[in-house]
Design an enzyme around this catalytic site. Structure first.
Site, short mmCIF file in Angstrom:
data_model
loop_
_atom_site.label_atom_id
_atom_site.label_comp_id
_atom_site.label_asym_id
_atom_site.label_seq_id
_atom_site.Cartn_x
_atom_site.Cartn_y
_atom_site.Cartn_z
N TYR A 72 0.88 -1.19 -0.24
CA TYR A 72 0.07 0.09 -0.10
C TYR A 72 0.84 1.21 0.02
O TYR A 72 0.62 2.16 -0.65
CB TYR A 72 -0.94 -0.08 1.28
CG TYR A 72 -2.03 1.30 1.08
CD1 TYR A 72 -3.34 0.93 0.58
CD2 TYR A 72 -1.68 2.39 1.48
CE1 TYR A 72 -4.11 1.99 0.65
CE2 TYR A 72 -2.57 3.69 1.38
CZ TYR A 72 -3.91 3.18 0.87
OH TYR A 72 -4.87 4.25 0.87
N PHE A 124 -7.05 20.61 -24.59
CA PHE A 124 -7.79 19.34 -24.86
C PHE A 124 -8.98 19.33 -24.20
O PHE A 124 -9.12 20.10 -23.21
CB PHE A 124 -6.73 17.95 -24.48
CG PHE A 124 -7.52 16.88 -24.77
CD1 PHE A 124 -7.81 16.34 -25.98
CD2 PHE A 124 -8.05 15.89 -23.63
CE1 PHE A 124 -8.49 15.26 -26.22
CE2 PHE A 124 -8.66 14.67 -24.00
CZ PHE A 124 -8.92 14.25 -25.28
N ASP A 125 -10.05 18.75 -24.60
CA ASP A 125 -11.59 18.58 -23.96
C ASP A 125 -11.51 18.28 -22.53
O ASP A 125 -12.22 18.99 -21.75
CB ASP A 125 -12.46 17.88 -24.95
CG ASP A 125 -12.29 16.19 -24.92
OD1 ASP A 125 -10.80 16.21 -24.87
OD2 ASP A 125 -13.06 15.65 -25.12
N ASP A 214 0.82 19.95 -20.47
CA ASP A 214 -0.19 18.80 -20.64
C ASP A 214 0.49 17.93 -21.50
O ASP A 214 0.78 18.09 -22.79
CB ASP A 214 -1.45 19.13 -21.20
CG ASP A 214 -2.14 18.08 -21.72
OD1 ASP A 214 -1.78 16.97 -21.43
OD2 ASP A 214 -3.49 18.35 -22.05
N ALA A 216 0.98 14.73 -22.54
CA ALA A 216 0.65 13.20 -22.94
C ALA A 216 1.49 12.78 -24.06
O ALA A 216 1.78 11.61 -23.94
CB ALA A 216 -1.04 13.21 -23.39
N LYS A 257 -0.47 7.40 -23.31
CA LYS A 257 -0.12 7.75 -24.69
C LYS A 257 1.66 7.58 -24.80
O LYS A 257 1.76 6.23 -25.08
CB LYS A 257 -0.27 9.20 -25.11
CG LYS A 257 -1.64 9.69 -25.47
CD LYS A 257 -2.47 9.90 -24.12
CE LYS A 257 -4.00 10.32 -24.72
NZ LYS A 257 -4.83 10.50 -23.46
N HIS A 449 -19.77 14.38 -26.14
CA HIS A 449 -19.68 13.60 -27.31
C HIS A 449 -19.66 11.93 -27.02
O HIS A 449 -19.83 11.20 -27.66
CB HIS A 449 -18.25 14.03 -27.84
CG HIS A 449 -17.10 13.76 -26.82
ND1 HIS A 449 -16.98 14.87 -25.88
CD2 HIS A 449 -15.84 12.99 -26.76
CE1 HIS A 449 -15.83 14.88 -25.30
NE2 HIS A 449 -15.22 13.55 -25.83
N1 F0G Z 1 -4.41 15.67 -22.60
C1 F0G Z 1 -4.38 15.37 -23.69
C2 F0G Z 1 -3.39 16.16 -24.83
C3 F0G Z 1 -4.99 14.20 -24.24
O1 F0G Z 1 -4.91 13.86 -25.54
C4 F0G Z 1 -5.74 13.57 -23.44
C5 F0G Z 1 -6.52 12.25 -23.78
C6 F0G Z 1 -5.74 13.88 -22.03
C7 F0G Z 1 -5.06 14.99 -21.49
C8 F0G Z 1 -6.53 13.20 -20.93
O2 F0G Z 1 -5.98 12.06 -20.59
O3 F0G Z 1 -7.47 10.22 -21.20
O4 F0G Z 1 -5.76 9.90 -19.74
O5 F0G Z 1 -7.54 10.97 -19.19
N2 F0G Z 1 -6.71 12.12 -24.80
C9 F0G Z 1 -7.37 10.97 -25.25
C10 F0G Z 1 -7.71 11.17 -26.86
C11 F0G Z 1 -8.56 10.48 -24.70
O6 F0G Z 1 -8.14 10.24 -27.60
O7 F0G Z 1 -6.83 11.97 -27.50
P1 F0G Z 1 -6.65 10.88 -20.17
#
Ligand code: F0G
Length: 457
Positions: A72, A124-125, A214, A216, A257, A449
């Site tokens: 843990y 990102f969304d 960010d 990813a 990613k 979406h």
């Molecule tokens: N930031 C970026 C640039 C992303 O592309 C994503 C996720 C996230 C943050 C959030 O990360 O999914 O691990 O919570 N992108 C995916 C996509 C979902 O299909 O582009 P997450």
């Protein structure tokens, strides 16, 4: 004869996928209310919905899974995870998270409050969602070049410094940080240059605010810097990564990613103070500081994946596959975002289907048609994703209507890419037979979406 380029790995394990008929696909997508997220994966032949969590782990990552320490607190897996992150990114303080948006949730709980303004390059969304959920505002400061898909620019993810300074001059005291998304997913997997990162850092210093990245797809961003930015050709990917992150105070990471795992994420930061305040929310939302929503084996796989994901040979194989697909589409005259991005091809739906009205979800129409045509699942990056304005509740119609074909890491071969290109070519040839799009029949109040329901107009 010059030897052709070939993958820097070979395949040790396979997973069968199934073909289907057009009639089956027409039925399935209708039952799915024309939302591709609603399809069972077995109804999809080549799944390009996302490159997130869909990669193939290596034999070494799977070996690391077996070595996971599931204690843990204080697990050796956490130490391995932290050491890899600190070595690769240069950040001293690390918090694990179950995925990227969870990292955003923890960090933004500390940094973002009602009325704040968070400028960045096409957030990102989920990032935008976490900002707007806190009644703050995300302001897009991406360079204008990014919104013209025909224009070639090496760093279409860059921030327009004039746009940024305007925001900071007007409301600098309301800006907790600038967020740089590397690569910039929303504008087509486009990179940000080192020069731009440095300029953003300087401006942030001038106004006394933080820079968050960010990250990813940070390794893919570094690959483009190595190839395209002056003076970077002889630097290693890891050297470039360290230089990139030297311009940030903190990063959020979706390890799904560029760390090539199926689940995981983290926050990494420079200051102890930020770490301490984030730790409170970490424990509340994600779990104890040394596992944060992940199993020990996941931490190990991420550590190994970070090393593999920042190797030049791997990145070259990966990005050249995306390029291979993109070049085929260009050969066929299909309009796509150029230059070709790191993780995906973005098809310009407005130029593909110029006769479909913007109210009829142009990019979604294209994505549904491609599924029916060839069993390929892409994703809409257009009106549906753009959501409604949180204040006026009016639909936001983005400048670009895109269909994204995201390529999972180390999963498909170039034969699959040929099939995708042929499917899209057939659709391109019969594009005038697509007469109408869709209207929304049901939607969620935020991030609609995923669960939206549609009917044919
Ligand atoms: N930031 C970026 C640039 C992303 O592309 C994503 C996720 C996230 C943050 C959030 O990360 O999914 O691990 O919570 N992108 C995916 C996509 C979902 O299909 O582009 P997450």
């Amino acid at each position: 004869m010059e030897l052709p380029f070939a993958e820097s790995y070979r395949i040790k394990m396979i997973e069968p996928i199934r073909r289907s008929t057009r009639a089956e696909r027409e039925q399935w997508i209708k039952e799915a209310k024309y939302n591709l997220f609603n399809l069972k994966s077995e109804y999809v032949f080549v799944d390009l919905l996302t490159d997130s969590g869909t990669g193939a782990m290596s034999d070494r990552q799977w070996s690391e899974m077996m070595l996971g320490d599931e204690s843990y607190a204080g697990a050796s897996s956490f130490q391995k995870f932290k050491n890899a992150i600190t070595e690769i990114t240069g950040f001293e303080y690390v918090l694990p998270a179950h995925q990227g948006r969870a990292a955003e949730n923890v960090l933004f709980s500390v940094l973002v409050k009602e009325g704040d303004i968070v400028p960045g390059n096409s957030h990102f969304d989920t990032t935008k969602g976490h900002i707007e959920f806190r009644k703050a505002k995300a302001v897009d400061c991406t360079i204008d070049e990014a919104f013209d898909t025909t224009l070639i620019h090496p760093f279409k993810g860059n921030v327009d410094l004039e746009k940024l300074e305007k925001v900071l001059k007007q409301s600098g005291n309301k800006v907790p940080f600038i967020i740089l998304t590397i690569t910039c997913n929303s504008s087509g997997g486009q990179p940000v240059s080192l020069e731009n990162m440095k300029a953003v850092r300087e401006m942030a210093n001038k106004y006394g605010i933080k820079v968050v990245m960010d990250s990813a797809r940070f390794a893919e961003n570094a690959y483009f810097i190595k190839l395209r930015e002056e003076g970077c050709q002889d630097k290693s990917i890891r050297e470039i990564v360290r230089e990139m992150f030297s311009n940030a105070d903190a990063i959020t990471m979706s390890a799904k990613k560029d760390a090539i795992v199926n689940i995981g994420g983290f926050i990494a930061m420079r200051e102890k103070e930020l770490f301490c305040s984030s730790s409170v929310f970490e424990i509340m939302y994600e779990g104890y500081l040394t596992y944060g929503g992940l199993a020990g084996r996941d931490l190990n796989a991420i550590a190994q994946g970070l090393y593999e994901g920042t190797e030049f040979e791997y990145l070259e194989t990966r990005i050249r596959q995306v390029e291979y697909l993109g070049n085929k589409l260009l050969e066929y005259g299909i309009p796509i975002q150029q230059p070709i991005g790191g993780h995906a091809i973005f098809v310009d739906a407005k130029r593909f289907l110029p006769h479909i009205r913007k109210e009829e979800c142009v990019a979604q129409t294209l994505a549904v048609q491609l599924y029916i045509e060839a069993g390929i699942r892409g994703v809409e990056i257009g009106t549906i994703l753009a959501d409604r304005d949180p204040v006026t509740r009016e639909n936001r119609f983005p400048e670009l209507e895109l269909m994204r074909l995201a390529i999972p890491r180390r999963v498909y071969t170039n034969n699959h890419m040929d099939l995708v290109a042929a499917g899209l070519k057939n659709l391109w040839d019969r594009r005038n037979t697509v007469k109408t799009g869709f209207r929304i029949t049901k939607e969620a109040p935020i991030m609609r979406h995923f669960t939206i329901e549609l009917e044919k107009v």
